[in-house]
Write a protein that holds these residues in place. Structure first.
Motif: not given
Lengths: 343, 515
Positions: B176-190, B398-412
């Protein structure tokens, strides 16, 4: 009973003896001291050395100093026992009748120089055995006492020489000391040459007679020996026996036959004389250690390991002295002693 | 003079020597024991404290030192022997041995010994200690100091192997923590913001390590995730395309329809747009097409370049068709630009509607599949807790939000989605938004032993009603309280090998979406 007069006489006589001998002998201090100690203690001495180092001269000097009848036996391989002890000979009496008369041999003297004793046959050598130990001679069933004091000072060449008969252990054991007469140093040689250029005759004069010598012997006997010293001498002799419970490591490794109890007697007797000669009124372990070499070197028979390792009897005796001096200890005790010292 | 007086000075010195030797022996023993204790405590689990170690060492030191002193403590005979060994040639020992001997030679010997002894000072009798024991003590002190610096054997190395569920929980938390790091890494922020986000993740990782409770760990991770996504959203300003469209009156209905994922609403919104287009006078249609194209392009641009997102692609196509429709009016070759523009626009609308509807259907299908899986999980949980239904609605929405939850395979997936809408951690009913803190629901596990020891019959309606009411009352719990408890249970369940690996990520995503 020792008295002050006896002690004084001992001291004076001993100084005089050494002074007179030094007139005819250059160097060889240990040999001279050892011989004098043996004579005072009543023991026989075996002198070993190459020809010409002064063995016979020393004995002759001793004979003159002690003012005692001196006889010399030059041993040869063809010598018979009767040549040493004497024999009965047929003589014509005053009445004209023939009778057997005992003709004493050269052994009938106070000081007997048995020159090159290892050249005589064992049979002839054994003729001296009774004389050396019992101070008597038995010929044709009749025992004749030898005059006291009686000493045998034997000489021999080193055993590497051909045509010699090694002395049997029994006879070796009857010599109190075996002293090695070494080749003199250059300085000593110069002195010898200078001295003998003037005259070859001994200059020593009589300073002591037989009775005085016997008195010196009695005086030395009264010198006290503490139990620790006697025990030390006993342990030293026991350490030469490879199978004994007090055998030393060196003894176990290199000795075939150890010293007899005569060695312990010789150590104590000789140590008493040495102590008194050094002005001390007690026997010390240092006296024992000093006399251990002359007492033990001819009594310890080495095994083949010693021969292969090129060990001499002197090496063995020195090693035994060191082991006994350090004392027996277990490995733990050795470590403790090494760390904290002896208790 | 008695021998005691004569030997007294030497005995004093030897007594001192014995004391020093005893002290050294004691130190050697004590330090050796200390080293042994230190080594043993380092390689085993026995954490021996300093006081205990010192006690053992001191006892060992005393046990050795006292006998050593008595061994080396001098008496008259030992003193005499010691004097003799310094070159006195057994005079002292002989003197002692002949103490009671009245003979002349004995007295002479004593006199001689006394005279010589008077010349021997105590300094002539050196202390036989040597350097070895001091060196050994020094070496032992150094060794003990070095060994004491070694750390105790870690519990991880000596302890029994951790149970699989604990190991698995650790792995899941790390994922979970690794996924958070990945999210931060991919975010388009300064870079500054990224550093801030990294720090949040670092602090989360450090704080999670110190926690023992799975519940608390999950809560920490959820809190950090929410914070991180809020910051990213604030910085990127990325909003959902539907939300952006809702901001404009002209596209509001379309935006609402996209957000609802309801194709009927979508059809109605598209029809209204077409009607609006047809209701306009001919001279106003070109401008309308242009305005709508601009608005759609702006909305797409504001939503971010989500290439691959079919809805945005459809809106792009729609904007293009509106631009093409507006261009008809400027094309002199076209005889009746209104008709062609309207056709162009209509076709664009139809195409966009179809594309959006297809995408919505596709997402709904995924939701159904996930819902089916979640249903399986819920059935399993129901078996554990003995309840039925209750959370289906919440699970579905709630499953509508699962798409972007970590661990899902939905690329969209879109990271912004989790923070809002039905997928934003709401429970049953999907509208827990502002009412999250107050919402309650039925949790059968909270119901106690209501049946007690009494016998009952199923035909007793009053009893059954009473029981039912009791169940309802006792089972009603706060959503938030119960959520974390279930999350913790789920993590524990995940750690068991009974749950297939493929479902573990789904379970985590499910609970994350319930936040």
């Amino acid at each position: 009973m020792i008295t002050e007069e006896k002690l004084t006489a001992f001291s004076e006589k001993s100084k005089a003896i050494f002074a007179e001998i030094s007139k005819d002998m250059v160097g060889q201090k240990e040999v001279v001291e050892g011989t004098v100690i043996a004579m005072i203690a009543g023991g026989n001495v075996l002198l070993e050395g190459v020809p010409g180092v002064g063995k016979t001269r020393l004995v002759r000097a001793l004979g003159k100093t002690f003012s005692l009848p001196f006889s010399r036996i030059q041993f040869t391989p063809d010598m018979m026992p009767a040549d040493v002890t004497g024999t009965n000979m047929i003589v014509k009496g005053e009445d004209g009748r023939s009778k057997f008369e005992f003709q004493p041999g050269p052994v009938f003297s106070n000081i007997v120089l048995a020159d090159e004793i290892n050249r005589a046959t064992p049979k002839t050598q054994s003729a001296l055995l009774e004389a050396m130990q019992e101070h008597s001679v038995t010929v044709a069933g009749e025992t004749r006492r030898l005059q006291e004091p009686f000493f045998v000072l034997a000489t021999q060449n080193p055993i590497e020489q051909d045509g010699t008969y090694p002395l049997p252990e029994a006879q070796m054991d009857r010599f109190m000391f075996k002293l090695i007469v070494t080749f003199p140093t250059v300085k000593e040689l110069v002195s010898i040459v200078d001295m003998t250029q003037a005259t070859m005759e001994e200059k020593a004069q009589p300073v002591i007679n037989g009775a005085e010598l016997l008195e010196m012997r009695e005086t030395a006997k009264d010198i006290p020996v503490i139990e620790e010293v006697t025990e030390y001498a006993a342990r030293l002799v026991a350490a030469t026996h490879p199978d004994g419970e007090n055998a030393s490591e060196t003894g176990r490794k290199y000795v075939k036959l150890g010293a007899s109890p005569r060695a312990a007697q010789a150590l104590i007797t000789g140590a008493k004389v040495r102590a008194l000669l050094n002005g001390r009124y007690n026997v010390s372990i240092e006296d024992i250690n000093t006399l251990a070499l002359p007492v033990l070197r001819h009594r310890v028979k080495l095994n083949f390991d010693a021969v292969t390792d090129k060990k001499t009897p002197d090496d063995i005796v020195r090693a035994v002295i060191k082991e006994v001096s350090d004392g027996p200890k277990s490995p733990v005790a050795a470590v403790v002693e090494k760390m904290l010292g002896r208790k | 003079m008695s021998f005691k007086k004569l030997f007294a000075p030497y005995m004093r010195k030897l007594r001192l020597e014995a004391a020093v030797k005893a002290l050294l022996a004691g130190l050697l023993a004590g330090l050796s024991i200390g080293i042994v204790i230190t080594v043993v405590s380092r390689i085993t689990r026995w954490e021996c404290d300093l006081l205990t170690a010192m006690t053992y060492s001191i006892c060992a030191a005393l046990i050795i030192a006292v006998p050593v002193y008595f061994i080396y403590r001098p008496n008259m005979k030992k003193t005499a022997r010691r004097i003799d060994k310094e070159g006195f040639e057994e005079r002292a020992e002989t003197m002692l041995a002949l103490e009671k001997d009245g003979s002349y030679i004995a007295s002479l010997q004593r006199e001689d010994a006394r005279e010589r002894l008077s010349k021997i000072k105590t300094s002539h009798i050196p202390m036989r200690i040597g350097y070895r024991p001091f060196a050994a003590v020094g070496a032992l002190i150094v060794a003990l100091s070095l060994i004491s610096m070694l750390p105790y054997r870690s519990l991880e190395a000596t302890a029994e192997p951790l149970p699989p569920e604990v190991v698995e929980e650790s792995r899941i938390i790390a994922d979970l923590i690794a996924q958070l790091r990945e999210t931060v890494e991919q975010a388009e922020v300064s870079e500054d913001i990224r550093a801030e986000l990294d720090q949040i993740v670092d602090e989360l990782e450090a704080s999670v390590t110190d926690l023992d409770s799975t519940l608390e760990k999950a809560a920490k991770i959820s809190e950090a995730r929410t914070k991180i996504l809020a910051i990213i959203e604030r910085e990127t300003g990325n909003k959902d395309i539907g939300d952006i469209l809702e901001e404009d009156e002209d596209t509001k209905e379309l935006g609402e329809a996209i957000n609802s994922q309801d194709n009927d609403k979508l059809h109605e919104a598209v029809e209204n747009l077409r009607d609006e287009m047809l209701s306009l006078p001919e001279d106003e249609r070109q401008q309308w097409f242009k305005d709508m194209a601009d608005k759609l392009n702006s909305a797409v641009e504001a939503a971010g370049d989500e290439t691959g997102d079919q809805i945005i692609e459809a809106l792009k196509q729609l904007a293009q068709s509106f631009e093409d429709a507006a261009a008809q009016y400027d094309d002199e070759t076209i005889e009746n630009p209104d008709d062609s523009a309207v056709t162009e626009g209509g076709l664009g609308l139809s195409g966009a509607e179809q594309a959006i509807a297809d995408e919505t259907d596709r997402r709904n299908e995924l939701s159904d599949e996930l819902q089916e899986i979640v249903g399986i999980i819920e059935d399993a949980r129901d078996e554990l807790f003995g309840t039925t239904g209750g959370e289906d609605e919440g699970s579905g929405e709630a499953s509508g939000g699962n798409e972007e939850a970590p661990g899902t395979e939905d690329g969209e997936t879109s990271d912004g989605n989790a923070a809002d809408g039905e997928g934003g951690g709401t429970g049953s009913g999907g509208d827990a938004g502002e009412e999250e803190d107050d919402e309650t629901f039925f949790d059968p596990s909270q119901v106690g032993d209501i049946f007690g020891q009494d016998d009952f019959e199923l035909t007793d309606e009053d009893f059954i009603r009473d029981v039912y009411e009791q169940i309802i009352v006792e089972g009603e719990v706060s959503y938030k309280d119960s959520y974390y408890e279930y999350y913790a249970d789920a993590l524990e369940s995940i750690s068991r090998s009974e749950i297939p690996d493929s479902l573990k990520d789904v379970i985590i995503a499910y609970f994350t979406s319930l936040e």
